[in-house]
Design an enzyme around this catalytic site. Structure first.
Site, PDB file in Angstrom:
ATOM      1  N   GLU A  34      26.609  39.169   9.543  1.00 38.29           N
ATOM      2  CA  GLU A  34      25.222  38.852   8.746  1.00 38.29           C
ATOM      3  C   GLU A  34      24.074  39.231   9.570  1.00 38.29           C
ATOM      4  O   GLU A  34      23.075  39.822   9.198  1.00 38.29           O
ATOM      5  CB  GLU A  34      25.326  37.213   8.732  1.00 38.29           C
ATOM      6  CG  GLU A  34      24.050  36.798   7.976  1.00 38.29           C
ATOM      7  CD  GLU A  34      23.462  35.464   8.337  1.00 38.29           C
ATOM      8  OE1 GLU A  34      24.476  34.686   9.096  1.00 38.29           O
ATOM      9  OE2 GLU A  34      22.360  35.108   8.440  1.00 38.29           O
TER      10      GLU A  34
ATOM     11  N   ASP B  80      27.840  32.828  11.407  1.00 39.25           N
ATOM     12  CA  ASP B  80      27.686  31.639  12.067  1.00 39.25           C
ATOM     13  C   ASP B  80      28.833  30.681  11.527  1.00 39.25           C
ATOM     14  O   ASP B  80      29.052  30.611  10.329  1.00 39.25           O
ATOM     15  CB  ASP B  80      26.359  30.978  11.914  1.00 39.25           C
ATOM     16  CG  ASP B  80      25.376  31.834  12.796  1.00 39.25           C
ATOM     17  OD1 ASP B  80      25.708  32.689  13.578  1.00 39.25           O
ATOM     18  OD2 ASP B  80      24.223  31.814  12.624  1.00 39.25           O
TER      19      ASP B  80
ATOM     20  N   TYR C  99       5.826  45.731 -15.054  1.00 42.12           N
ATOM     21  CA  TYR C  99       4.561  46.152 -14.931  1.00 42.12           C
ATOM     22  C   TYR C  99       4.562  47.461 -16.127  1.00 42.12           C
ATOM     23  O   TYR C  99       3.537  47.621 -16.570  1.00 42.12           O
ATOM     24  CB  TYR C  99       3.994  46.709 -13.747  1.00 42.12           C
ATOM     25  CG  TYR C  99       3.191  45.639 -12.777  1.00 42.12           C
ATOM     26  CD1 TYR C  99       2.056  44.884 -13.280  1.00 42.12           C
ATOM     27  CD2 TYR C  99       4.022  45.185 -11.542  1.00 42.12           C
ATOM     28  CE1 TYR C  99       1.717  43.887 -12.510  1.00 42.12           C
ATOM     29  CE2 TYR C  99       3.399  44.369 -10.722  1.00 42.12           C
ATOM     30  CZ  TYR C  99       2.179  43.671 -11.268  1.00 42.12           C
ATOM     31  OH  TYR C  99       1.810  42.425 -10.504  1.00 42.12           O
TER      32      TYR C  99
END
Lengths: 358, 358
Positions: free
Chosen positions: A188, A240, A94
């Site tokens: 995580e 995991d 911007y």
């Protein structure tokens, strides 16, 4: 450091001026970032860019706009450094978007145009965008017996209640003082972080506890690397047991293909995988607590199987096991043994026996 | 408080035992959470549940499993409270999943089964799951001249460097000390938080600065409410000018339809919308920095237009303007006026002139 960054920006500009004055067509050399130029550096254990480069010319209809954009971003960074302030990628867009006088042409039409230019500059100057004072998104959470100095504040990360320190986007200027820890445990998931924090795991085992809160952000990866390289702390990654978890580990350790040009500053090649492994399912009796791997999980696992950084026999075994059994497991499956099993038994046993995947 | 929660859990069980002893079919009364029972409480300005309830019977083939599940979760929470520890929704599932002896039936097959039972319990007991020691996901970041006491630590949130305090999932037990602030500014985006933090906005304007880091998490919403209701601090919400930003504001203020049963504890009816508005696009000359609204944006805006809590003339005007012009704007569009414009001009002007949407 800041002086060196400004010097590099100045040199980029001076080189172009020199070429123009000599009547040459000014260009800048930009290392190619595409997959064809990404290689695995076995010796240093990181994903890096090869030596293919492209030239971006000023006097070339196909290059001219990007050439201008590159210098608009470079000038913007120069200004940020001079003023001692930072900007996000979106603010950069911007700040620089405008219509060129006497034309209908915009400097940038969308952020999709300015973001890659920022990476071009990063790779051309061999600098992190954070060193150029451009900040990425921030994510990450830290607790532990460590004192951080940042913007004049002295932060005791062992006294932050149940919350912890929010890891900012830019950790270039933070200083670590009085680190009283023997390793760093990176998880995580926020839920796992809260379990370990409530169980005072970091106090009992003298470690720094970090959650990446999902896919690790640049600031978080850089912070992990600084703790490993500047203070020699071992890094253990706890995620995991599935292709997504394995991938997060590999990004922390080796870097990623899309940011291969800065793996040396974001990757931590000494990081080790502490769990959850697919083998743990049998070892810890989690057979009733697994999830069926879906097609996408298996497809991702098959890709991991081919990556050069997953070729060790141990990793090949784990990934193949996942594919054969079509199974995955969340680390919270350990809660089936009792909520504190992960803090009291699983992690301490792994650390004591040095049961890591590398 | 903890004593009251345990008492409610005990009463739930005692009532069932009493009914069984009398030879009645035991049941529990569960307020219905579906859209048909969600109403807008105009007087208190919040989204709440109506008075429709359902009965869950023990001796009913269609209810029996859920009846059992409800008490498994209740007993688990009872245990958590006794031990003084907390669990995530996922840990709750893995802790309770098992095969019933002499059958092939599991207590719970997937987390999709245990999550709604937790909400059932929340609504039946009229308690927050956090009060039952079940934690949701944590997200959120805070800085400001406020001292928080939490788990025995005293945290000075004005001295946390560029990072800030990571807002935990459960803020029931934290205490606020020495609040030296006149209002709370809540921003959705982390980038905007870092801009305002770097510009020392909270110091110059005596406020507490919070980022929800996307869709506000329960802990973050509860924290905002506590600051508003316990200390009378005005809350100003600063988000993008689009249906997503407007929705985030409405969730902070009125609660959400899916969690209508706890709007009184998560919603902050005094919150006000500081920007960005669609009208600001003209007012601040941002016409060249807007984004075309896509079909989904417009569809969401048309839904907002019908919500009872968006019926004020000011809101109707804003939403209609977005639909008519098919336009939206990010708050970073203000960076086109200079990076510090948002901190030095936009927000101070709005606050000084009390230009809020309510």
């Amino acid at each position: 450091m800041k002086g060196e960054v400004i010097k590099k920006l100045n040199e980029l500009a001076e080189d172009v001026i020199r070429k123009a004055e000599r009547g040459e067509n000014p260009y800048i050399l930009i290392p190619i970032r595409g997959i064809t130029n990404v290689i695995y550096d076995e010796k240093n254990r990181r994903i890096i860019l090869g030596d293919k480069v492209s030239k971006r010319y000023f006097l070339n209809v196909a290059h001219a706009k990007k050439f201008m954009q590159t210098f608009l971003v470079a000038a913007f960074c120069h200004q940020l450094l001079k003023e001692g302030i930072h900007a996000s990628l979106r603010e950069t867009f911007y700040s620089l978007k405008r219509t060129l006088p006497g034309s209908k042409e915009n400097t940038f039409d969308t952020q999709d145009e300015s973001d890659p230019i920022i990476v071009d500059l990063e790779v051309t100057l061999d600098l992190l965008r954070e060193q150029l004072h451009l900040n990425a998104d921030a994510r990450g959470r830290l607790v532990g017996d460590v004192i951080i100095k940042d913007r004049g504040d002295t932060i005791d990360c062992s006294k932050l209640g149940s919350g912890g320190w929010f890891i900012p986007s830019n950790v270039e200027d933070i200083e670590f003082k009085n680190i009283n820890a023997e390793f760093v445990l990176v998880v995580e998931k926020v839920g796992a972080f809260e379990r370990l924090h409530e169980d005072k795991f970091w106090q009992k085992h003298k470690c720094i506890l970090i959650s990446t809160v999902g896919q690790p952000a640049r600031g978080c990866r850089r912070l992990i690397q600084r703790l490993a390289y500047e203070f020699g702390l071992p890094i253990y990654v706890f995620v995991d047991a599935d292709s997504y978890g394995f991938y997060i580990y590999s990004v922390i350790k080796y870097g990623s293909m899309s940011l291969a040009h800065i793996s040396d500053r974001l990757g931590t090649h000494t990081a080790k995988f502490i769990g959850l492994t697919i083998s743990d399912i049998d070892k810890y009796g989690l057979q009733n607590f697994t999830i069926k791997a879906n097609e996408l999980d298996i497809k991702r696992a098959q890709e991991l199987l081919k990556y050069k950084w997953f070729q060790s026999p141990e990793w090949q075994k784990e990934i193949k096991l996942m594919i054969e059994r079509k199974v995955k497991a969340e680390l919270e499956a350990l809660a089936s043994k009792g909520l504190r099993y992960v803090s009291d038994v699983y992690l301490p046993t792994k650390i004591k026996n040095k049961e890591f995947l590398d």
